[in-house]
Design an enzyme around this catalytic site. Sequence first.
Site, PDB file in Angstrom:
ATOM      1  N   CYS A   1       0.910  -1.126  -0.094  1.00  0.00           N
ATOM      2  CA  CYS A   1      -0.001   0.021   0.053  1.00  0.00           C
ATOM      3  C   CYS A   1       0.988   1.171  -0.113  1.00  0.00           C
ATOM      4  CB  CYS A   1      -1.038   0.067   1.237  1.00  0.00           C
ATOM      5  SG  CYS A   1      -1.804   1.342   1.576  1.00  0.00           S
TER       6      CYS A   1
ATOM      7  N   CYS B   1      -0.203   3.936   2.575  1.00  0.00           N
ATOM      8  CA  CYS B   1       0.368   3.299   3.756  1.00  0.00           C
ATOM      9  C   CYS B   1       1.750   3.702   4.077  1.00  0.00           C
ATOM     10  CB  CYS B   1       0.128   1.818   4.044  1.00  0.00           C
ATOM     11  SG  CYS B   1      -1.339   1.283   3.803  1.00  0.00           S
TER      12      CYS B   1
END
Length: 306
Positions: A31, A34
């Site tokens: 991600c 993230c």
Amino acid sequence: MIDITLENFQTELIDGSMTTPVLLDIWAEWCGPCKQLGPVLEKLEVEYAGRFTLAKLDADKVPQISQQLSQMFGVRSIPFCVMFKDGQPVDGFVGAIPADQIRTFLDKHVPGADEAEAQEQEESAQAALAEGDTEGALEKLQHAVATDPANDEARFDYIKLLLQEGRVDDAKVAFAPVIAKTTLVRRFDSLQRWMDAIDFAMPATGAAPTLADAESRIAANKRDFDARFDRARLLMSGQRWTDAMDELLDILMRDKSWNEDLARKTYIAILDIIEPPKVKVADGQIPPDDPTVASYRRRLSSVVLS
């Protein structure tokens, strides 16, 4: 920063949030957002200096927890951050939002710097008391009140300890800023009743009342509730708490609503004063009761409800 696993989920996240708010960052290696959010959160954890704990959970490694939280909040994407307080998830946000927005989120749930310092001093004071260091506890409580004047718990404990040590004038000075709150905060009302009892026992002028005089009046008339209440106040001023409650119970057994519930309210005030600080426990558990407080609560209920 803590990495959350199935093994430490209960201790680090649930139990840990009982004392300090925990922000759980749910992320994954693949991600991109993230990886942008992670360093921002780590810097904020340092900036907030222990006022919250940052925990990270890899959604791919611990799907059981991440999926449960996602379903709870109706979220289908990551990064997803969840705030835990007192053993419960209470709020969250989704996405790599800017640091200022995260600060706004944190400030809704994390104690301010002054509040956190006062809370730390309060906890240190209780530890000092447990070790018999009364002066150290007083210093820490005084600092807690000065740092966060709105901390009613610290102020209650500070005034209570001053009264226990016989420093009545200092207690009244510390009580003055909250005297108007006695109708709103029951424990402050309880302190006021204790100080009233001390003033009754040690009047500024005239002869001080005596237990012998009150007991003589009671012996002459078992229903002399004024004499019984005078005796209870004298016992209260001398910190003979259970004796005072026994006398108040004698009034209640004969007249439950005497003098606009004065005996019952004074009895409850004593329970507030003698009750030790509650220890924090994990969600679903019940803090242990002090045996004396529990016993006298039951006795009050038995009399009032009979």
